[in-house]
Motif scaffolding. Structure first.
Motif, short mmCIF file in Angstrom:
data_model
loop_
_atom_site.label_atom_id
_atom_site.label_comp_id
_atom_site.label_asym_id
_atom_site.label_seq_id
_atom_site.Cartn_x
_atom_site.Cartn_y
_atom_site.Cartn_z
N LEU A 120 -6.19 -10.38 3.55
CA LEU A 120 -7.00 -11.05 2.52
C LEU A 120 -7.33 -12.48 2.95
CD1 LEU A 120 -7.93 -10.90 -0.60
CD2 LEU A 120 -5.84 -12.19 -1.02
N ASN A 121 -6.31 -13.17 3.48
CA ASN A 121 -6.50 -14.56 3.85
C ASN A 121 -7.42 -14.70 5.06
OD1 ASN A 121 -4.85 -15.23 1.78
ND2 ASN A 121 -3.02 -15.49 3.01
N ARG A 122 -7.34 -13.74 5.98
CA ARG A 122 -8.25 -13.77 7.13
C ARG A 122 -9.69 -13.63 6.66
NH1 ARG A 122 -4.41 -13.02 11.46
NH2 ARG A 122 -3.45 -15.00 10.92
N ARG A 123 -9.89 -12.72 5.71
CA ARG A 123 -11.25 -12.48 5.20
C ARG A 123 -11.78 -13.68 4.44
NH1 ARG A 123 -9.41 -7.19 3.94
NH2 ARG A 123 -8.97 -7.82 1.80
N TRP A 178 1.44 -8.23 4.94
CA TRP A 178 0.33 -7.69 5.73
C TRP A 178 -0.96 -7.72 4.89
CZ3 TRP A 178 -1.24 -6.54 10.41
CH2 TRP A 178 -2.28 -5.63 10.58
N GLN A 179 -0.89 -7.22 3.66
CA GLN A 179 -2.08 -7.19 2.82
C GLN A 179 -2.60 -8.60 2.53
OE1 GLN A 179 -0.60 -4.66 -0.43
NE2 GLN A 179 -2.16 -3.19 0.21
N ALA A 191 0.77 -11.09 -7.87
CA ALA A 191 1.90 -10.19 -8.04
C ALA A 191 2.54 -9.88 -6.68
CB ALA A 191 1.46 -8.91 -8.72
N LYS A 192 1.71 -9.76 -5.65
CA LYS A 192 2.26 -9.50 -4.32
C LYS A 192 3.15 -10.66 -3.89
CE LYS A 192 -1.27 -6.43 -2.44
NZ LYS A 192 -2.40 -6.53 -3.39
N LEU A 227 10.36 -3.14 3.59
CA LEU A 227 9.04 -2.51 3.63
C LEU A 227 8.08 -3.21 2.66
CD1 LEU A 227 9.97 1.27 3.93
CD2 LEU A 227 9.12 -0.27 5.71
N LEU A 228 8.56 -3.49 1.45
CA LEU A 228 7.69 -4.16 0.48
C LEU A 228 7.32 -5.57 0.95
CD1 LEU A 228 9.13 -3.16 -3.01
CD2 LEU A 228 6.81 -2.78 -2.20
#
Ligand code: FES
Lengths: 225, 252
Positions: free
Chosen positions: A91-94, A86-87, A13-14, A79-80
């Protein structure tokens, strides 16, 4: 409404949010570029156009109201767009805590690999650009109500112009990947236009960047003065 | 031919692991990549050392068990080829190779080159089925399926679940795998009943695992030994959003 919040928790959804806000911002940069091209028609036409933006929607809307609606919409989209990016980046780094000792990418384009840093450059530029030509606070000879003068005298500084050019090159790459990506994220890949998606992205990336880059070049070359 | 291998060695999940260099003085170009690793292991066993662990089963490119990163590419340099189907004739004397396991938070290393891909199984469990009792195999053409749909579903069904898409993706995303599994059943008439629930569940499970998220690098498609298309990712994205808007409150 709760389901929308819940829906946004999903990375898929993001991505949809990034695509939709991306389209809004794309609409803006196209309009912005086309409007600014009026500077080739001289000071009067350009200043008239800038003033016209304030009376847009009249008599339904009051002076400057349409502009404020657009600004709020764009700010929300920005902003969105950034918040989702950013989120997802975190997530991808993790998702890959240990890097490969050796790495060889096969297909990823330069544009796709520079989306994040390209986005940062564009953001920094937008902040500067607003301070420069909207608020005038970093402009050496800002005249309220005379945008033509502000643009031309502002871009006569080669360093300022160079930054405008670099930022628009970053924008071209960002659009090239983003515009194509948007179709993918929203699931628009019908065979009837699938092959046109890359062409669409290339054409508009080049169009926006070429238009925008032509302004500082025209000022520096003395064509617009 | 003579090769030098840099191989990832890791004693177990808790070990931090390291690259170890091995000289291979006599590799036969007719060997497959896995046979070359067998040869390495024979040598190690003879010397009383621990052989390199790697996954494999069919060795004919259909099971998806094998798969390592070779010089930074999932399944090595050839398109449409699993590690077991890669042959040493594609290398030349003196080459130096780097061999690593898939790197993904969702695929923890078990030992050396072996990773745990149970996260994929959990995605399948979440919706990779059709809940109708079909009895024995139906007669051909009993359920009419348009040719292009059947072809598409079959393309999705060729996914062998090897994990190369995740391994190759700079984001460690599992969109290609999940979308192939969602589409495989979601395209066919037999899979329609559960179509929307399936995509919701499989995507939710994918997102609960430690995978990243797609940024459309298209690396997965290029690395996939079965050449599965990112068109399925688009289809999944579409179905996922549609599923939500069709039935916003559904949480089954
Ligand atoms: S061992 Fe089965 S696909 Fe390679």
């Amino acid at each position: 409404m709760a389901w929308l919040v819940d829906f946004y928790r999903s990375p898929l959804a993001k991505k949809a949010v990034m695509a939709v806000t991306g389209v809004m911002l794309f609409g803006f940069v196209i309009g912005h570029m086309a409007g600014n091209a009026k500077m080739y028609l001289g000071a009067e036409v350009f200043n008239h156009y800038a003033e016209g933006l304030r009376t847009l929607g009249a008599p339904l809307l009051g002076h400057g109201q349409a502009l404020w609606i657009a600004r709020i919409g764009l700010l929300g989209a920005v902003l969105l767009h950034i918040w989702s990016a950013w989120q997802l980046t975190l997530l991808n780094r993790r998702a890959r805590p240990t890097a490969y000792v050796r790495r060889d990418l096969i297909n990823a384009t330069y544009a796709s690999r520079t989306m994040r840093w390209g986005g940062v450059i564009i953001l920094l530029f937008v902040v500067y650009h607003l301070l420069h030509l909207t608020f005038g606070s970093v402009h050496p000879s800002f005249e309220q109500g005379n945008p033509y003068h502000n643009v031309v005298s502002g871009l006569q500084n080669p360093w300022v112009s160079a930054f405008y050019i670099v930022a628009n090159l970053a924008l071209a790459f960002h659009l090239y990947h983003g515009l194509w990506s948007m179709f993918q994220s929203l699931g628009w890949n019908h065979p009837s236009y699938k092959s046109a998606r890359r062409i669409f992205a290339s054409v508009f990336a080049v169009l926006v960047a070429a238009g925008n880059i032509s302004f500082p070049l025209a000022v520096l070359a003395g064509i617009v003065k | 031919m003579k090769l030098t291998l840099n191989v990832w060695r890791q004693d177990g999940p808790g070990d931090s692991g390291r690259m170890v260099r091995y000289e291979m003085p006599d590799v036969n170009p007719d060997m497959s990549f896995l046979e070359m690793l067998d040869l390495l292991n024979e040598g190690l066993i003879e010397k009383g050392e621990e052989p390199v662990s790697f996954d494999h089963d069919c060795r004919e490119g259909i099971c998806g068990a094998c798969g390592v990163m070779i010089d930074g590419r999932a399944h090595g340099p050839l398109p449409g080829t699993t590690t077991c189907q890669l042959h040493m004739r594609h290398y030349k004397d003196g080459d130096e190779l780097t061999i690593e396991p898939w790197r993904s938070a969702a695929f923890p290393v078990v030992k050396d080159l072996v990773v745990d891909r149970a996260a994929f199984d959990r995605i399948i469990e979440a919706g990779g089925y059709v809940s109708v009792n079909t009895g024995s195999a139906p007669d051909a053409n009993l359920t009419p399926v348009p040719k292009d749909v059947a072809d598409n579903a079959f393309d999705a069904a060729t996914c062998i679940g090897c994990g190369a898409c995740v391994a190759q993706c700079p984001n460690g995303a599992a969109q290609l795998f999940t979308s192939a599994k969602v589409s495989h059943l979601g395209l066919l008439p037999q899979g329609q009943t559960e179509r929307w629930r399936r995509v919701r569940h499989m995507v939710a499970t994918m997102e609960d695992e430690a995978f990243g998220s797609c940024t459309n690098f298209t690396e997965c498609e290029a690395a996939c030994p079965k050449g599965i298309s990112i068109d399925f990712i688009a289809q999944m994205n579409r179905d996922f959003v549609r599923a939500r808007f069709r039935d916003p409150e559904a949480d089954d």
